[in-house]
Design an enzyme around this catalytic site. Sequence first.
Site, PDB file in Angstrom:
ATOM      1  N   HIS A 164       1.423  28.568   0.361  1.00  0.00           N
ATOM      2  CA  HIS A 164       1.391  27.165  -0.503  1.00  0.00           C
ATOM      3  C   HIS A 164       0.685  26.274   0.035  1.00  0.00           C
ATOM      4  O   HIS A 164       0.657  25.485  -0.994  1.00  0.00           O
ATOM      5  CB  HIS A 164       3.149  27.255  -0.451  1.00  0.00           C
ATOM      6  CG  HIS A 164       3.754  26.148   0.485  1.00  0.00           C
ATOM      7  ND1 HIS A 164       4.099  27.281   2.120  1.00  0.00           N
ATOM      8  CD2 HIS A 164       4.037  25.115   0.676  1.00  0.00           C
ATOM      9  CE1 HIS A 164       4.745  26.350   2.519  1.00  0.00           C
ATOM     10  NE2 HIS A 164       4.447  24.901   1.999  1.00  0.00           N
ATOM     11  N   ASP A 203       3.229  33.921   3.263  1.00  0.00           N
ATOM     12  CA  ASP A 203       3.218  32.427   3.459  1.00  0.00           C
ATOM     13  C   ASP A 203       1.283  32.853   3.675  1.00  0.00           C
ATOM     14  O   ASP A 203       1.994  31.651   5.062  1.00  0.00           O
ATOM     15  CB  ASP A 203       3.667  32.276   3.077  1.00  0.00           C
ATOM     16  CG  ASP A 203       3.460  31.047   3.108  1.00  0.00           C
ATOM     17  OD1 ASP A 203       2.277  30.105   2.034  1.00  0.00           O
ATOM     18  OD2 ASP A 203       4.693  30.008   2.143  1.00  0.00           O
ATOM     19  N   SER A 237       4.211  23.044   7.470  1.00  0.00           N
ATOM     20  CA  SER A 237       4.010  24.213   6.547  1.00  0.00           C
ATOM     21  C   SER A 237       2.687  24.386   7.083  1.00  0.00           C
ATOM     22  O   SER A 237       1.803  23.356   7.183  1.00  0.00           O
ATOM     23  CB  SER A 237       3.715  23.618   5.749  1.00  0.00           C
ATOM     24  OG  SER A 237       5.465  24.183   4.984  1.00  0.00           O
TER      25      SER A 237
END
Length: 709
Positions: free
Chosen positions: A83, A219, A644
């Site tokens: 992402h 991810d 992230s």
Amino acid sequence: MKRLLLSLAIVLTSAMAFAGEGMWIPMLLQYNEKEMQEMGMRITADDIYSINHSSLKDAIVLFGGGCTGEIVSDYGLLLTNHHCGYDYIQQHSSVEHDYLTDGFWAMDRSQELPCPGLTVIFLREMRDVTPQVLNEVTSEMTEAKRQATISENIKKIIAEVEKETKYKASVKPFFLGNEYYLLLNEEYTDVRLVGCPPSNIGKFGGDTDNWVWPRHTGDFSVFRVYAGKDGHPADYSADNVPYKPAKHLEISLKGADEGDFAFVFGYPARTSEYLPSIAVNQEANVIDPIAVDLRGKILDIYNTYQEKDKKVRIQYASKHAGLGNGWKKWMGVTEGINHFHGVEKKQAYEKDFMEWCNASRQRYPYIGLLNAFEKKYKELEPYRVAYTYLSNAGLNIELIDFAGSFGRLSRVTKETPQEDIDDMVASLKNATKAFFKDYHQPIDEEVAKSMLTEYLKQPADFRPGFLNEIKDVDSYVNELFSKSMFVNEEKVNEFLDGFKASKVKKLQKDPAMKAYQSLIEFYRNDVNPKMAPINKAIDSLQRIYMKGQMVMEPERRFSPDANFTLRVTYGKVEGFKPQDGKTFRHFTTLEGIMEKENPDIYDYVVEPKLKELYNNKDYGRYADKDGTMHVAFTASVHTTGGNSGSPILNADGRLLGLNFDRCWEGTMSDLVYDPDICRNISVDIRYVLFIIDKFAGAKNLIAEMDIVE
Ligand code: ARG
Ligand code: GLU
């Protein structure tokens, strides 16, 4: 009774050896070293951050301005989340090469794809410059004078160090302005896309599973940093060479067991752990619920249309993800703060603080703080509410927001140079194309009706002027959409073609533009001038309150709120019990992907190749010792947005996985951290390697990594 139990709970928490809270400054990690080693760490603080020799910090970057990435080979190979790489993957995707859907793998370096605009930043050094920044600052100064003195001092410091180094210098406040640190950074601008799994893997579970455990998202994405021949940053050139880091991360194949020490090294964006109870209550019980309610109504409308039509589903996927991410998180914040008594815990702390203040006359600077907070936050509330409506109920009407992007053009006069006009027109042409590619008018009309109905429930002096002229929402919206040119791509392009100053009138008369102007004027004239000074006053109270807490508890180690600087956070690999009778294990496996599989639900489609590997149990050396393929795991490590893509590392400083989310039951950790309930979620590095190796066959990448069996 409840009171007593609460204070008891607080005493117990602070007496506990380890509470998991804290985003620590890497250069000061020696103060955490003992605790980290007692928890199981086998390396030293100096192995993590040093300016005298290579250390783990040399492998960590701020990726694309908003995420974290880490270097995993001597040739600048970088891992981050899918992402986080999404925009760059999308940039290179077309109908012929749909890398979002199919994934992408460069089988040699010549196939790697340059990503204009993408940068990574390495922290080379940090220094405490508090005394220099606060030089000549006194407690008697007005807030304005204080800020001016600080800005002057910072300018001087930066000018000085930039003379002695080639790095970019900046100074940031820590502890809400009680301390200041100088950061020396190096920015690389040639970063290329190396590989990414198909979205079925990289985004598996999509928005349905976002913020939720158990989770099965692969991810991750892979990039490479390039440098000039001298190893220093250079703009893209075919002659550039892979960046050779001072240090790259080693990768562990051992996996993470319950209770294992683990730490995350990355760039958390923003936390607010030292707010007074009134602010926490306002956030969790006034502001967030409004945003959740408004966004929930919009998402319901999106859902209805997205389910009916495949094209619309794709058009609104990214918008849905954007609105849905905050919507779900804030729901978790409210739920968490209330369920785990976040406000009451703060109140109990404030009671102690007041008692401490009252016990000595020397503590007079702190005595009035809590009353002042009370007053200022009450004053602030209506403006925050107004702002929340403006951004959620106003600007989520796409037509109005799109019209707003023509704001500069509407100010063109005969004096504006033709060159400037040409630039504006060219960029608006691109924006128009992008807007209509993903625009579905029936959705927007329904959103407009719903949002304006909600907005009209606000008091007349806390809403933009155009609302006060609406007699009937349906007929207003019908007229807006039938009269505005901004619903029609052809008309907009016609308008842009050969644009000249005389056309400005038409723009200003457009009803969507008028609505936008009214929203912005309301903000400029009625919201911001009131809100900004209150916020300034609160900032200054907050700084003094932070100082007061530090004076009151000299033994406690405080960690500064996140501010997008490099931090170390640590805890244990562990599951959790979010509710009575509900227990979560700390890891998920490929079995769970097969359980979730549903060819009819977009978020749960499983790649045939992945299924084949699963059926053959072809996991190679990436299987856990229990024989299964582990996909993701949770830990009690304090993280937030910006973390992230951050590496989660084991006791030896080897890579265990990539952080990508939190469990929504614990998203209140940005305001109040609770070690029992706050968990971060990482993708297991063995799953990442399994996908690269077995699924994609990109053995070239595996070969250059440093994998420790
Ligand atoms: N919740 C994560 C974060 O805050 C992941 C967001 C992207 N994933 C998604 N399904 N929308 O950024
Ligand atoms: N997904 C978040 C990010 O993009 C990290 C999750 C969190 O907020 O903890 O940074």
